[in-house]
Design a protein around this motif. Structure first.
Motif, mmCIF file in Angstrom:
data_model
loop_
_atom_site.group_PDB
_atom_site.id
_atom_site.type_symbol
_atom_site.label_atom_id
_atom_site.label_comp_id
_atom_site.label_asym_id
_atom_site.label_seq_id
_atom_site.Cartn_x
_atom_site.Cartn_y
_atom_site.Cartn_z
ATOM 1 N N LEU A 152 0.907 -1.108 0.214
ATOM 2 C CA LEU A 152 -0.243 0.232 -0.031
ATOM 3 C C LEU A 152 0.593 1.517 0.154
ATOM 4 O O LEU A 152 1.476 1.640 1.082
ATOM 5 C CB LEU A 152 -1.129 -0.201 1.332
ATOM 6 N N LEU A 153 0.842 1.978 -0.777
ATOM 7 C CA LEU A 153 1.723 3.711 -1.151
ATOM 8 C C LEU A 153 0.593 4.179 -1.487
ATOM 9 O O LEU A 153 -0.430 4.638 -1.682
ATOM 10 C CB LEU A 153 2.016 3.076 -2.976
ATOM 11 N N LEU A 154 0.822 5.300 -0.405
ATOM 12 C CA LEU A 154 0.186 6.631 0.001
ATOM 13 C C LEU A 154 0.634 8.103 0.789
ATOM 14 O O LEU A 154 2.102 8.122 0.603
ATOM 15 C CB LEU A 154 -0.025 6.727 0.969
ATOM 16 N N ASP A 155 0.272 9.007 -0.775
ATOM 17 C CA ASP A 155 1.023 9.692 -0.867
ATOM 18 C C ASP A 155 0.677 10.901 0.111
ATOM 19 O O ASP A 155 -0.680 11.060 -0.502
ATOM 20 C CB ASP A 155 1.066 10.805 -2.241
ATOM 21 N N GLU A 156 0.996 11.421 0.805
ATOM 22 C CA GLU A 156 0.133 12.553 1.901
ATOM 23 C C GLU A 156 -1.237 12.073 2.536
ATOM 24 O O GLU A 156 -1.737 12.988 1.828
ATOM 25 C CB GLU A 156 0.660 13.594 1.015
ATOM 26 N N PRO A 157 -1.483 10.733 2.991
ATOM 27 C CA PRO A 157 -3.119 10.857 2.661
ATOM 28 C C PRO A 157 -4.061 11.090 3.799
ATOM 29 O O PRO A 157 -5.222 11.448 3.801
ATOM 30 C CB PRO A 157 -3.057 9.246 3.560
ATOM 31 N N LEU A 158 -2.590 12.015 5.033
ATOM 32 C CA LEU A 158 -3.665 13.625 5.861
ATOM 33 C C LEU A 158 -3.228 14.722 5.406
ATOM 34 O O LEU A 158 -4.033 15.939 6.023
ATOM 35 C CB LEU A 158 -2.855 13.312 7.151
ATOM 36 N N ALA A 159 -2.599 15.015 3.960
ATOM 37 C CA ALA A 159 -3.092 16.211 3.158
ATOM 38 C C ALA A 159 -4.544 17.040 3.359
ATOM 39 O O ALA A 159 -5.190 16.201 2.728
ATOM 40 C CB ALA A 159 -2.534 16.444 2.212
ATOM 41 N N GLY A 160 -4.906 17.762 4.188
ATOM 42 C CA GLY A 160 -6.067 18.704 4.067
ATOM 43 C C GLY A 160 -7.534 18.104 3.993
ATOM 44 O O GLY A 160 -8.432 17.933 3.672
ATOM 45 N N VAL A 161 -7.067 17.599 5.424
ATOM 46 C CA VAL A 161 -7.512 17.179 6.269
ATOM 47 C C VAL A 161 -7.768 16.641 7.580
ATOM 48 O O VAL A 161 -7.123 17.838 8.117
ATOM 49 C CB VAL A 161 -7.916 15.321 6.274
ATOM 50 N N ASP A 162 -9.252 17.420 8.210
ATOM 51 C CA ASP A 162 -9.481 17.545 9.403
ATOM 52 C C ASP A 162 -9.373 16.893 10.576
ATOM 53 O O ASP A 162 -8.553 15.643 10.370
ATOM 54 C CB ASP A 162 -11.380 18.044 9.580
ATOM 55 N N VAL A 163 -9.299 16.701 11.357
ATOM 56 C CA VAL A 163 -8.497 16.232 12.483
ATOM 57 C C VAL A 163 -10.019 15.120 12.504
ATOM 58 O O VAL A 163 -8.435 13.799 13.526
ATOM 59 C CB VAL A 163 -8.606 16.250 14.063
ATOM 60 N N ARG A 164 -10.415 14.814 12.694
ATOM 61 C CA ARG A 164 -11.582 14.113 12.921
ATOM 62 C C ARG A 164 -11.093 12.323 11.712
ATOM 63 O O ARG A 164 -10.844 11.448 11.582
ATOM 64 C CB ARG A 164 -13.757 14.052 12.525
ATOM 65 N N ALA A 165 -11.410 13.055 10.274
ATOM 66 C CA ALA A 165 -10.476 12.488 9.233
ATOM 67 C C ALA A 165 -9.563 11.968 10.127
ATOM 68 O O ALA A 165 -9.113 10.717 8.905
ATOM 69 C CB ALA A 165 -10.658 13.358 8.222
ATOM 70 N N ALA A 166 -8.286 12.829 9.700
ATOM 71 C CA ALA A 166 -6.616 12.330 10.261
ATOM 72 C C ALA A 166 -6.902 11.046 11.282
ATOM 73 O O ALA A 166 -5.824 10.301 10.940
ATOM 74 C CB ALA A 166 -6.148 13.677 10.696
ATOM 75 N N GLU A 167 -7.883 11.053 12.252
ATOM 76 C CA GLU A 167 -7.959 9.643 12.852
ATOM 77 C C GLU A 167 -8.120 8.640 12.101
ATOM 78 O O GLU A 167 -8.022 7.626 12.509
ATOM 79 C CB GLU A 167 -8.834 10.623 13.869
ATOM 80 N N ASP A 168 -8.566 8.415 12.009
ATOM 81 C CA ASP A 168 -9.735 7.362 10.548
ATOM 82 C C ASP A 168 -9.265 7.209 9.814
ATOM 83 O O ASP A 168 -8.831 5.972 9.699
ATOM 84 C CB ASP A 168 -11.397 7.896 10.252
ATOM 85 N N ILE A 169 -8.226 7.795 9.176
ATOM 86 C CA ILE A 169 -7.454 6.913 8.044
ATOM 87 C C ILE A 169 -6.240 6.494 8.619
ATOM 88 O O ILE A 169 -6.042 5.960 8.990
ATOM 89 C CB ILE A 169 -6.460 8.750 6.997
ATOM 90 N N ALA A 170 -5.663 7.384 9.794
ATOM 91 C CA ALA A 170 -4.932 6.500 10.565
ATOM 92 C C ALA A 170 -4.382 5.822 11.563
ATOM 93 O O ALA A 170 -3.959 4.269 11.337
ATOM 94 C CB ALA A 170 -4.198 7.475 12.029
ATOM 95 N N ALA A 171 -6.154 5.002 11.230
ATOM 96 C CA ALA A 171 -6.552 3.807 12.620
ATOM 97 C C ALA A 171 -6.667 3.290 10.864
ATOM 98 O O ALA A 171 -5.957 1.622 11.111
ATOM 99 C CB ALA A 171 -8.223 4.093 12.339
ATOM 100 N N ALA A 172 -7.281 2.795 9.375
ATOM 101 C CA ALA A 172 -7.289 2.328 8.736
ATOM 102 C C ALA A 172 -5.604 1.864 8.441
ATOM 103 O O ALA A 172 -5.417 0.810 7.765
ATOM 104 C CB ALA A 172 -7.627 3.251 7.580
ATOM 105 N N ILE A 173 -5.104 2.879 7.694
ATOM 106 C CA ILE A 173 -3.384 2.867 8.090
ATOM 107 C C ILE A 173 -2.725 1.594 9.061
ATOM 108 O O ILE A 173 -1.918 0.103 9.349
ATOM 109 C CB ILE A 173 -2.788 4.059 7.840
#
Length: 210
Positions: A152-173
């Protein structure tokens, strides 16, 4: 999962100019490797080479698996394209099954699961072009998750997201790491880099001293 992916002295050029110069790294299954550096440091170029989207000028990439999911920082789909969020995530299953395959019940269950993991079930029928930058990024991450890839390759997955989205994406990773997926991501987020198993710092296309 398979063996580690090894990159040795990777060099890539764009328009005759070096974009990446003699970068080496090793990425193991069940671990996260973070590529850290300023814009223009070569992070995206390394990811594209790992994805097989860019042919290196020199160097060797070994151990690359057959199934690779690449999540770009932003979608190249035009805003006027009439494609829904659910269809975007479904593309991850088509990448796995083949472009002419009919998706079955299992595929639809995976799509629903991935929409839920990044909390965009309520956006499933929305057009991609109508979304905010953060919402679009969630949809792209969900598409990558839907492929159930070994890499799985991710290019700046947290760019431009809010705190809640960042938490959800981090949990998915983190969930993908637990599944044994090899993960390589470009990031400028210090917190995200600190969570990685390995950090490769880049500066103007080359590695920096650790």
């Amino acid at each position: 999962m398979g063996n580690p992916i090894t990159v040795t002295n990777l060099t890539c050029h764009h328009g005759g100019h070096p974009a990446v110069d003699t970068v080496s790294l090793s990425a193991a299954p069940g671990q996260v490797t973070a590529l850290v550096g300023a814009n223009g440091s070569g992070k995206s170029t390394v990811l594209m080479a790992l994805a097989g989207l860019l042919r290196p000028t020199s160097g060797v990439i070994s151990g690359r698996p057959g199934s690779i999911a690449f999540v770009p920082q932003r979608s190249s789909a035009p805003d006027h394209l009439p494609i829904t969020v659910r269809q975007v995530v479904a593309m991850g299953r088509w990448n796995l099954r083949g472009p002419f395959a009919r998706l079955g019940e299992d595929d639809r269950a995976v799509i629903d699961d991935c929409l839920g993991r990044v909390r965009i079930h309520d956006l499933a029928s929305r057009r991609l072009g109508s979304l905010s930058g953060g919402q679009r990024q969630r949809a792209l991450v969900a598409q990558g998750l839907a492929q159930h890839s070994e890499l799985l390759l991710l290019d700046e997955p947290l760019a431009g997201v809010d705190v809640r989205a960042a938490e959800d994406i981090a949990a998915a990773i983190e969930s993908e790491r637990s599944r044994g997926t090899t993960i390589v991501m470009a990031t400028h987020e210090s917190t995200q880099a600190e969570r990685a198993d390995h950090v490769v710092r880049l500066h103007q296309g080359g590695p920096t001293a650790q």
